[in-house]
Design an enzyme around this catalytic site. Structure first.
Site, short mmCIF file in Angstrom:
data_model
loop_
_atom_site.label_atom_id
_atom_site.label_comp_id
_atom_site.label_asym_id
_atom_site.label_seq_id
_atom_site.Cartn_x
_atom_site.Cartn_y
_atom_site.Cartn_z
N ASN A 209 0.85 -1.20 0.00
CA ASN A 209 0.00 0.00 0.00
C ASN A 209 0.88 1.25 0.00
O ASN A 209 2.11 1.15 -0.03
CB ASN A 209 -0.94 -0.03 1.21
N ASP A 277 -3.92 -6.43 5.02
CA ASP A 277 -4.88 -7.32 5.69
C ASP A 277 -4.82 -8.74 5.14
O ASP A 277 -5.14 -9.69 5.85
CB ASP A 277 -6.30 -6.77 5.54
N PRO A 305 -2.31 -11.99 10.14
CA PRO A 305 -2.59 -11.74 11.56
C PRO A 305 -2.79 -10.25 11.79
O PRO A 305 -2.19 -9.42 11.10
CB PRO A 305 -1.32 -12.22 12.26
N ASP A 306 -3.65 -9.92 12.74
CA ASP A 306 -3.84 -8.51 13.11
C ASP A 306 -2.92 -8.24 14.30
O ASP A 306 -3.18 -8.73 15.42
CB ASP A 306 -5.31 -8.27 13.46
N ILE A 307 -1.86 -7.48 14.06
CA ILE A 307 -0.83 -7.29 15.09
C ILE A 307 -1.39 -6.53 16.29
O ILE A 307 -1.24 -6.94 17.44
CB ILE A 307 0.38 -6.54 14.48
N PHE A 325 -3.85 3.08 15.01
CA PHE A 325 -4.28 4.11 14.07
C PHE A 325 -5.49 3.56 13.32
O PHE A 325 -5.70 2.36 13.26
CB PHE A 325 -3.16 4.43 13.06
N LYS A 339 -13.74 0.60 15.52
CA LYS A 339 -12.46 -0.12 15.38
C LYS A 339 -11.74 -0.21 16.73
O LYS A 339 -11.17 -1.24 17.08
CB LYS A 339 -11.59 0.62 14.36
N LYS A 343 -10.69 -3.78 18.26
CA LYS A 343 -9.28 -4.16 18.42
C LYS A 343 -8.89 -4.36 19.88
O LYS A 343 -7.93 -5.05 20.18
CB LYS A 343 -8.36 -3.09 17.83
N1 CTP Z 1 -3.24 -3.37 12.07
C1 CTP Z 1 -2.40 -4.39 12.48
N2 CTP Z 1 -2.40 -5.57 11.79
C2 CTP Z 1 -3.21 -5.76 10.73
C3 CTP Z 1 -4.08 -4.71 10.30
C4 CTP Z 1 -4.05 -3.53 11.00
O1 CTP Z 1 -1.67 -4.22 13.45
N3 CTP Z 1 -3.18 -6.90 10.08
C5 CTP Z 1 -3.27 -2.13 12.87
C6 CTP Z 1 -2.72 -0.92 12.16
O2 CTP Z 1 -1.34 -0.76 12.44
C7 CTP Z 1 -3.55 0.20 12.78
C8 CTP Z 1 -4.88 -0.47 13.09
O3 CTP Z 1 -4.62 -1.86 13.13
O4 CTP Z 1 -3.00 0.62 14.00
C9 CTP Z 1 -5.98 -0.21 12.11
O5 CTP Z 1 -5.57 -0.43 10.80
P1 CTP Z 1 -6.54 -0.11 9.57
O6 CTP Z 1 -5.85 -0.43 8.32
O7 CTP Z 1 -7.14 1.26 9.75
O8 CTP Z 1 -7.73 -1.09 9.86
P2 CTP Z 1 -7.97 -2.58 9.54
O9 CTP Z 1 -7.83 -3.34 10.82
O10 CTP Z 1 -7.15 -3.03 8.42
O11 CTP Z 1 -9.52 -2.54 9.16
P3 CTP Z 1 -10.23 -2.03 7.81
O12 CTP Z 1 -9.35 -2.47 6.69
O13 CTP Z 1 -11.53 -2.72 7.85
O14 CTP Z 1 -10.37 -0.54 7.91
#
Ligand code: CTP
Length: 406
Positions: A209, A277, A305-307, A325, A339, A343
């Site tokens: 991105n 994602d 994974p969502d960190i 963020f 969100k 989270k």
């Molecule tokens: N984040 C993360 N790991 C992921 C996705 C997101 O740690 N796999 C963290 C980002 O660093 C940020 C927050 O989650 O602090 C939100 O990221 P954002 O891209 O806004 O949201 P998403 O969780 O990806 O949700 P969406 O795409 O539905 O907006």
């Protein structure tokens, strides 16, 4: 805060020319410099250039009656907050390690009562020579820190470790040293994720991105300048590594999560990275060939994974403060609020990354600060450095740290 005073000792190496830029940029960051020039250093830069840029007299002679009357060599270090040796040559390093005092620079370093930071610069063989490495080990044991050297082309025509760190990185390291002495986050540990991730599809293609890492890197620098011991986990960005912190380079989301986990425990985690994602489900080992495909290939994805969520929802070893963020393109605050809950983090900084906002890749940011307890604040449009400073001031408040003097 009162201007921090840096006593800059300039050794005799070609990298001495970089100290001119260092002083110029350092003054713009609010630092005051007083220079001490070794005899060898004076072969590379002139006292006049240093005096013009620093706005101060330059000292070079241990046995100068006028210098001793104006400013004794002991007072030079007493009147500084920090001593920077740049370039720190093999000879200066050896003198320091051996406790020599045969010129103004070595004498004031032996008499110093302030932290000393070195920016070594020398030929690669001089750097890797056992004598230099032995001297550095001694200095490390004595509490001296250094930044660099970096690898690259050397002025002598050879290649390898030996280039002095760049002025910006040295200034970051100086800020971090000053932070460790009197910043509100001294003694705290912080982990920051920054930049995009790249998810490989084949050896030359990936999903990623537009994130530049500017906001995350600025937060890491501001945390270090406030005294925190920082680990920056950075995705692939075009930015130089900030000084004064550990920087871990990663590519994919899974590597980023693993690096964050290795960096814990910490008092605060700031997830500023734009993590992909999804990743290609079956990355290919060989390049996908157009000729070999009958039709455009279909890219099957699987979830990363969502960190932020993984760490925020952890029962054991969760940092006291977890900050995320939210990149949104519509109904920014409302979506960010949802969100935050989903989270499980403590705060969320929401920003509008819609096509007209110029946040991604730009130098400015407009954020809304949201907290888990329902509090909410719209911050004005600010430079990313300023957003970082505001956030760090808040982090210091939340962790109950008061700014103190050295
Ligand atoms: N984040 C993360 N790991 C992921 C996705 C997101 O740690 N796999 C963290 C980002 O660093 C940020 C927050 O989650 O602090 C939100 O990221 P954002 O891209 O806004 O949201 P998403 O969780 O990806 O949700 P969406 O795409 O539905 O907006």
């Amino acid at each position: 805060m009162e201007k921090a005073r840096i006593l800059l000792v300039i050794g005799g190496g070609i990298a001495a020319y970089k100290t001119l830029e260092l002083i110029r940029r350092g003054r713009a960051r609010g630092l005051a410099f007083r220079c001490v020039l070794t005899r060898a250093g004076a072969e590379f830069v002139t006292p006049l250039a240093l005096a013009s840029l620093s706005g101060e007299k330059v000292y070079s002679d241990l046995f100068s009656l006028t210098d001793e009357v104006e400013m004794g060599h002991i007072r030079l270090s007493r009147e500084a907050d920090l001593i920077l040796v740049a370039p720190a040559t093999a000879d200066l390093i050896a003198k320091m390690a051996g406790g020599h005092a045969d010129d103004l620079a070595s004498t004031l370093l032996l008499a110093a009562d302030k932290p000393v930071l070195l920016a070594p610069a020398m030929n690669v063989r001089m750097w890797s020579h056992p004598a230099t490495q032995r001297n550095l080990a001694q200095l490390k044991a004595d509490g001296v820190r250094w930044i660099g050297p970096e690898a690259g082309d050397l002025a002598c025509g050879e290649e390898g470790f030996g280039r002095m760190a760049e002025p910006e990185a040295i200034l970051d390291a100086l800020s971090a040293e000053l932070g460790r002495m009197r910043g509100p986050l001294r003694g705290r540990r912080a982990v920051v994720t920054s930049g995009p991730t790249q998810e490989p599809w084949d050896p030359v293609r990936f999903l990623s991105n537009r994130s530049s890492g500017k906001q995350g890197h600025a937060i890491a620098r501001a945390l270090a300048a406030a005294g925190a011991q920082v680990t920056l986990v950075a995705g692939p960005v075009a930015l130089p590594d900030p000084g004064g912190m550990e920087v871990v380079h990663v590519r994919s989301a899974r590597e980023m999560l693993a690096a964050v986990e290795r960096s814990l425990p910490a008092d605060v985690l700031v997830c500023a990275a734009a993590v992909a994602d999804w990743r290609p489900r079956s990355p290919r080992e060989d390049k996908i060939k157009k000729q070999a495909e009958r039709a455009p290939p279909v890219l099957a994805l699987e979830e990363n994974p969502d960190i932020l969520k993984t760490i925020a929802q952890r029962r054991e070893g969760r940092p006291r403060l977890v900050v995320g963020f939210a990149a949104e393109t519509e109904r920014v605050v409302e979506r960010a609020r949802a969100k935050l809950a989903q989270k499980g983090c403590d705060w969320l900084l929401a920003n509008d990354v819609g096509p007209q906002s110029c946040v991604l890749g730009g130098d400015r940011n407009r954020v809304w600060w949201l907290s888990r307890d329902g509090a909410e604040e719209a911050w004005p449009e600010l430079g990313k450095e300023e957003v970082a400073r505001r956030l760090v001031a808040r982090i210091a408040d939340a962790l109950g740290c008061a700014a103190g003097e050295a």
